[in-house]
Design an enzyme around this catalytic site. Structure first.
Site, PDB file in Angstrom:
ATOM      1  N   ASP A   1       0.838  -1.199   0.000  1.00 56.93           N
ATOM      2  CA  ASP A   1       0.000   0.000   0.000  1.00 56.93           C
ATOM      3  C   ASP A   1       0.875   1.253   0.000  1.00 56.93           C
ATOM      4  O   ASP A   1       1.623   1.489   0.951  1.00 56.93           O
ATOM      5  CB  ASP A   1      -0.889  -0.028   1.252  1.00 56.93           C
ATOM      6  CG  ASP A   1      -2.008   0.987   1.211  1.00 56.93           C
ATOM      7  OD1 ASP A   1      -2.102   1.738   0.222  1.00 56.93           O
ATOM      8  OD2 ASP A   1      -2.796   1.031   2.161  1.00 56.93           O
ATOM      9  N   ASP A   2       0.797   2.028  -1.068  1.00 59.41           N
ATOM     10  CA  ASP A   2       1.586   3.268  -1.211  1.00 59.41           C
ATOM     11  C   ASP A   2       3.084   3.010  -1.321  1.00 59.41           C
ATOM     12  O   ASP A   2       3.900   3.855  -0.943  1.00 59.41           O
ATOM     13  CB  ASP A   2       1.335   4.231  -0.044  1.00 59.41           C
ATOM     14  CG  ASP A   2      -0.016   4.915  -0.111  1.00 59.41           C
ATOM     15  OD1 ASP A   2      -0.852   4.507  -0.932  1.00 59.41           O
ATOM     16  OD2 ASP A   2      -0.247   5.855   0.676  1.00 59.41           O
TER      17      ASP A   2
ATOM     18  N   CYS B   1      -5.530   3.756  -4.047  1.00 57.85           N
ATOM     19  CA  CYS B   1      -5.879   2.507  -3.363  1.00 57.85           C
ATOM     20  C   CYS B   1      -7.189   1.887  -3.814  1.00 57.85           C
ATOM     21  O   CYS B   1      -7.212   0.744  -4.274  1.00 57.85           O
ATOM     22  CB  CYS B   1      -5.880   2.730  -1.852  1.00 57.85           C
ATOM     23  SG  CYS B   1      -6.586   4.282  -1.311  1.00 57.85           S
TER      24      CYS B   1
ATOM     25  N   ARG C   1      -7.497  -1.568  -6.092  1.00 54.02           N
ATOM     26  CA  ARG C   1      -7.996  -2.791  -5.487  1.00 54.02           C
ATOM     27  C   ARG C   1      -9.214  -3.317  -6.240  1.00 54.02           C
ATOM     28  O   ARG C   1      -9.378  -4.534  -6.413  1.00 54.02           O
ATOM     29  CB  ARG C   1      -8.311  -2.539  -4.010  1.00 54.02           C
ATOM     30  CG  ARG C   1      -7.064  -2.349  -3.197  1.00 54.02           C
ATOM     31  CD  ARG C   1      -7.272  -1.616  -1.876  1.00 54.02           C
ATOM     32  NE  ARG C   1      -6.003  -1.021  -1.490  1.00 54.02           N
ATOM     33  CZ  ARG C   1      -5.031  -1.674  -0.863  1.00 54.02           C
ATOM     34  NH1 ARG C   1      -5.218  -2.931  -0.502  1.00 54.02           N
ATOM     35  NH2 ARG C   1      -3.882  -1.083  -0.593  1.00 54.02           N
TER      36      ARG C   1
ATOM     37  N   LYS D   1      -5.867  -5.028   3.946  1.00 51.06           N
ATOM     38  CA  LYS D   1      -6.709  -3.899   3.555  1.00 51.06           C
ATOM     39  C   LYS D   1      -7.674  -4.299   2.441  1.00 51.06           C
ATOM     40  O   LYS D   1      -7.266  -4.837   1.423  1.00 51.06           O
ATOM     41  CB  LYS D   1      -5.819  -2.737   3.112  1.00 51.06           C
ATOM     42  CG  LYS D   1      -6.568  -1.480   2.719  1.00 51.06           C
ATOM     43  CD  LYS D   1      -5.583  -0.330   2.534  1.00 51.06           C
ATOM     44  CE  LYS D   1      -6.251   0.899   1.963  1.00 51.06           C
ATOM     45  NZ  LYS D   1      -5.326   2.041   1.849  1.00 51.06           N
TER      46      LYS D   1
ATOM     47  N   HIS E   1     -11.058  -2.140   1.386  1.00 54.50           N
ATOM     48  CA  HIS E   1     -11.241  -0.797   0.828  1.00 54.50           C
ATOM     49  C   HIS E   1     -11.911  -0.767  -0.538  1.00 54.50           C
ATOM     50  O   HIS E   1     -11.558   0.027  -1.406  1.00 54.50           O
ATOM     51  CB  HIS E   1      -9.888  -0.069   0.770  1.00 54.50           C
ATOM     52  CG  HIS E   1     -10.027   1.414   0.917  1.00 54.50           C
ATOM     53  ND1 HIS E   1      -9.028   2.311   0.564  1.00 54.50           N
ATOM     54  CD2 HIS E   1     -11.042   2.177   1.378  1.00 54.50           C
ATOM     55  CE1 HIS E   1      -9.420   3.544   0.797  1.00 54.50           C
ATOM     56  NE2 HIS E   1     -10.647   3.497   1.306  1.00 54.50           N
TER      57      HIS E   1
ATOM     58  N   HIS F   1       1.626   2.549   3.979  1.00 53.04           N
ATOM     59  CA  HIS F   1       0.699   3.682   4.009  1.00 53.04           C
ATOM     60  C   HIS F   1       0.831   4.431   5.341  1.00 53.04           C
ATOM     61  O   HIS F   1       1.031   3.820   6.387  1.00 53.04           O
ATOM     62  CB  HIS F   1      -0.726   3.145   3.844  1.00 53.04           C
ATOM     63  CG  HIS F   1      -1.791   4.176   3.655  1.00 53.04           C
ATOM     64  ND1 HIS F   1      -2.247   4.980   4.677  1.00 53.04           N
ATOM     65  CD2 HIS F   1      -2.519   4.520   2.560  1.00 53.04           C
ATOM     66  CE1 HIS F   1      -3.203   5.777   4.228  1.00 53.04           C
ATOM     67  NE2 HIS F   1      -3.388   5.513   2.935  1.00 53.04           N
TER      68      HIS F   1
ATOM     69  N   ASP G   1      -0.275  -0.908  -4.923  1.00 51.72           N
ATOM     70  CA  ASP G   1      -1.535  -0.338  -5.408  1.00 51.72           C
ATOM     71  C   ASP G   1      -1.373   1.024  -6.063  1.00 51.72           C
ATOM     72  O   ASP G   1      -2.232   1.466  -6.826  1.00 51.72           O
ATOM     73  CB  ASP G   1      -2.568  -0.261  -4.273  1.00 51.72           C
ATOM     74  CG  ASP G   1      -2.193   0.718  -3.170  1.00 51.72           C
ATOM     75  OD1 ASP G   1      -1.021   1.139  -3.094  1.00 51.72           O
ATOM     76  OD2 ASP G   1      -3.085   1.059  -2.366  1.00 51.72           O
ATOM     77  N   ASN G   2      -0.313   1.733  -5.753  1.00 49.16           N
ATOM     78  CA  ASN G   2      -0.019   3.023  -6.399  1.00 49.16           C
ATOM     79  C   ASN G   2       1.397   3.430  -6.047  1.00 49.16           C
ATOM     80  O   ASN G   2       2.100   2.718  -5.319  1.00 49.16           O
ATOM     81  CB  ASN G   2      -1.003   4.125  -5.975  1.00 49.16           C
ATOM     82  CG  ASN G   2      -1.281   4.200  -4.500  1.00 49.16           C
ATOM     83  OD1 ASN G   2      -2.391   3.910  -4.047  1.00 49.16           O
ATOM     84  ND2 ASN G   2      -0.282   4.576  -3.728  1.00 49.16           N
TER      85      ASN G   2
ATOM     86  N   LYS H   1       1.277   9.123  -6.059  1.00 52.04           N
ATOM     87  CA  LYS H   1      -0.058   8.570  -5.865  1.00 52.04           C
ATOM     88  C   LYS H   1      -1.092   9.651  -6.156  1.00 52.04           C
ATOM     89  O   LYS H   1      -0.897  10.809  -5.795  1.00 52.04           O
ATOM     90  CB  LYS H   1      -0.178   8.108  -4.413  1.00 52.04           C
ATOM     91  CG  LYS H   1      -1.564   7.891  -3.873  1.00 52.04           C
ATOM     92  CD  LYS H   1      -1.482   7.657  -2.350  1.00 52.04           C
ATOM     93  CE  LYS H   1      -2.857   7.543  -1.724  1.00 52.04           C
ATOM     94  NZ  LYS H   1      -2.767   7.316  -0.257  1.00 52.04           N
TER      95      LYS H   1
END
Length: 523
Positions: free
Chosen positions: A34-35, A72, A76, A129, A131, A221, A327-328, A373
């Site tokens: 994540d991130d 995110c 996803r 996560k 989301h 993140h 994710d990014n 991001k």
């Protein structure tokens, strides 16, 4: 009535019967960070210690041009459904914006990988996560997962469940459909995600079914919080500053053959100060922030190692395909200046602090690319990607094929020998947008995309062949030749107006197809 229910169940199951008889369907693991920026793991040029991910890369395949959706929720949604996020109902975040493409939760015209594989006889697990919707219909437990421990919203303290926001939003952890409250004595979140996955693997192994594990770490993140012993490993290692780090990572990426030596390093982001003009106190503060961020990645890699060890202990290593991606890109979020974020200013990296590493280090995470991001420049949408499958994927191989999150679902179905259905529970499904990468991963050629598309909060892009057109919200379109300049340093919009217009037109057609709205008119 019972006879009717049974017949429906048989119909659904038969929809997902394997295409071809095979000795044993492979287990499938998708690991999502994540991130995490493009250059934040060792196999992609980082100084951060990631031995487990590096081992997967060295014994598997790297795709050098793999793309996510830039943020995110959309990423996803695309990964789980094989669709562009707008088609799944998540063109933005999990708040309903009043349009079908922006309803903020998975719609009824898509299914998840978990739903597809569960119907095909797999045990399905998600830990981490989620989301992709706060409404019950979008929960993992109702979207095909037998075992689920999920963070429903975008971020959390790594030590408890206390809300990060003071505007009414809450962070909810669910185990199945039951809320989990984590307090200050709870184990570190990355470890909790790891432990749930390991316990679920043990449990499912008794069923003697193939398994699908979606391991979705929240790290790295914000809030940047880490275990003291992990922070200590990196404290002091970033006192040379972000410019030095970007240059060092660039050279490693070039030596690894992941980026072209002819591409220029993008300029330092305009809001990032000159490191050499900072005071000693400021340098120490920034060094600490990056040390915390690095510690989070270090601990995530350790968790991945634990999961890999469990798979090996179960005797399943050689029959398990593993994907790793982000994710990014790295984030420029500055949470200290957000009035809707609960502010805590205790010891950096601890439960008493809520902080982020901001644009200076986000810029370094995304080396050699520009922006972050939420943007559709390469810094926002380029992801490190690793695929590992013993005896199927050649060790140390690399692919230059432009690929996207939408390709994961069809690839998984291809390996499982399962066909994507046209309907599910009486609802017509949107056809998959992605292309299977199975041939590409195994040294053959996969069908190329005619074009790839992005839109997030008005930031738009299209990649067709070697050309990429980009426009941030309310900004003019830019044009880049990605083969010659993937770092987007030479805008060719004025040089090739015809090519640019063709790309803009194609993007407009796609936007209409998937339901993109003018971001300036969305509230």
């Amino acid at each position: 009535m019972l006879k009717k229910i049974l017949s429906v169940g048989l119909l659904l199951t038969s929809t997902f019967q394997p295409l071809l008889a095979q000795k044993k369907q492979p287990n499938i693991v998708v690991i999502l960070a994540d991130d995490l920026g493009f250059s934040d793991i060792g196999a992609f040029g980082a100084e951060i210690k990631t031995p487990n991910l590096d081992k997967l890369a060295n014994n598997g395949l790297i795709i050098k041009q793999f793309y996510n959706a830039g943020r995110c929720c959309p990423s996803r949604a695309s990964l789980l459904t094989g669709l562009y996020s707008h088609q799944a109902g998540i063109g933005d975040m999990v708040q309903d914006k009043g349009f079908p493409a922006y309803q903020g939760y998975l719609n009824e015209n898509c299914i998840t990988i978990g739903q597809a594989l569960k119907q095909a006889g797999y045990s399905t697990i998600v830990s981490g996560k989620w989301h992709v919707g706060l409404v019950p219909s979008a929960w993992a437990v109702n979207r095909g997962f037998d075992e689920s421990f999920t963070l429903q919203n975008n971020g959390s303290s790594y030590f408890n469940s206390q809300p990060l926001y003071n505007d009414g939003r809450t962070v909810t952890f669910l185990e199945g459909n039951k809320e989990i409250i984590r307090n200050d004595t709870a184990k570190y979140l990355t470890q909790a995600i790891t432990d749930f996955a390991i316990n679920a693997l043990d449990k499912q192994h008794k069923n003697q079914k193939p398994f699908f594990l979606y391991l979705a770490y929240n790290a790295p993140h914000w809030p940047i919080q880490a275990l003291p012993e992990d922070i200590a490993k990196y404290k002091g290692k970033y006192l040379k500053g972000w410019d030095d780090l970007r240059t060092t990572r660039l050279k490693k990426l070039q030596a690894l053959g992941i980026i072209d030596k002819n591409w220029e390093l993008s300029n330092r982001f305009e809001n990032v100060p000159d490191w050499h003009k900072l005071s000693a106190e400021e340098k120490e503060k920034w060094d600490t922030r990056m040390a915390i961020y690095a510690a989070m990645i270090d601990r995530m890699d350790a968790g991945i190692g634990e999961v890999l060890q469990k798979i090996k202990a179960l005797g399943e290593e050689n029959n398990t395909i593993i994907f790793f991606l982000s994710d990014n890109g790295g984030s420029a979020d500055d949470v200290k200046n957000w009035n809707y974020v609960t502010q805590k200013n205790g010891e950096a990296g601890s439960v008493a602090s809520i902080d982020s590493y901001e644009s200076p280090w986000g810029n370094a995470s995304n080396t050699p690319f520009k922006l972050f991001k939420k943007n559709t420049h390469e810094g926002g949408i380029a992801s490190p990607f690793i695929a590992y499958f013993p005896n199927h994927i050649k060790a140390g191989s690399k692919s230059n094929r432009p690929s996207h999150l939408i390709d994961i679902f069809p690839t998984v179905l291809d390996y499982a020998g399962v066909q994507y259905p046209s309907t599910f529970n009486g609802k017509k499904l949107t056809p998959l947008e992605g292309v299977s990468l199975k041939n590409e991963l195994e040294g053959k050629q996969s069908k190329p995309h005619e074009a790839l598309f992005w839109e997030h909060e008005g930031s738009r892009a299209i990649r067709k062949g070697n050309w990429k057109a980009i426009a941030e919200n309310n900004q003019a379109w830019e044009l880049y030749n990605i083969a010659e300049d993937r770092t987007e340093t030479k805008n060719l919009a004025e040089n090739h107006p015809k090519i640019l217009q063709e790309l803009i037109t194609a993007h407009e057609v796609w936007s209409k197809k998937v339901g993109v709205q003018d971001w300036n008119k969305i509230k």
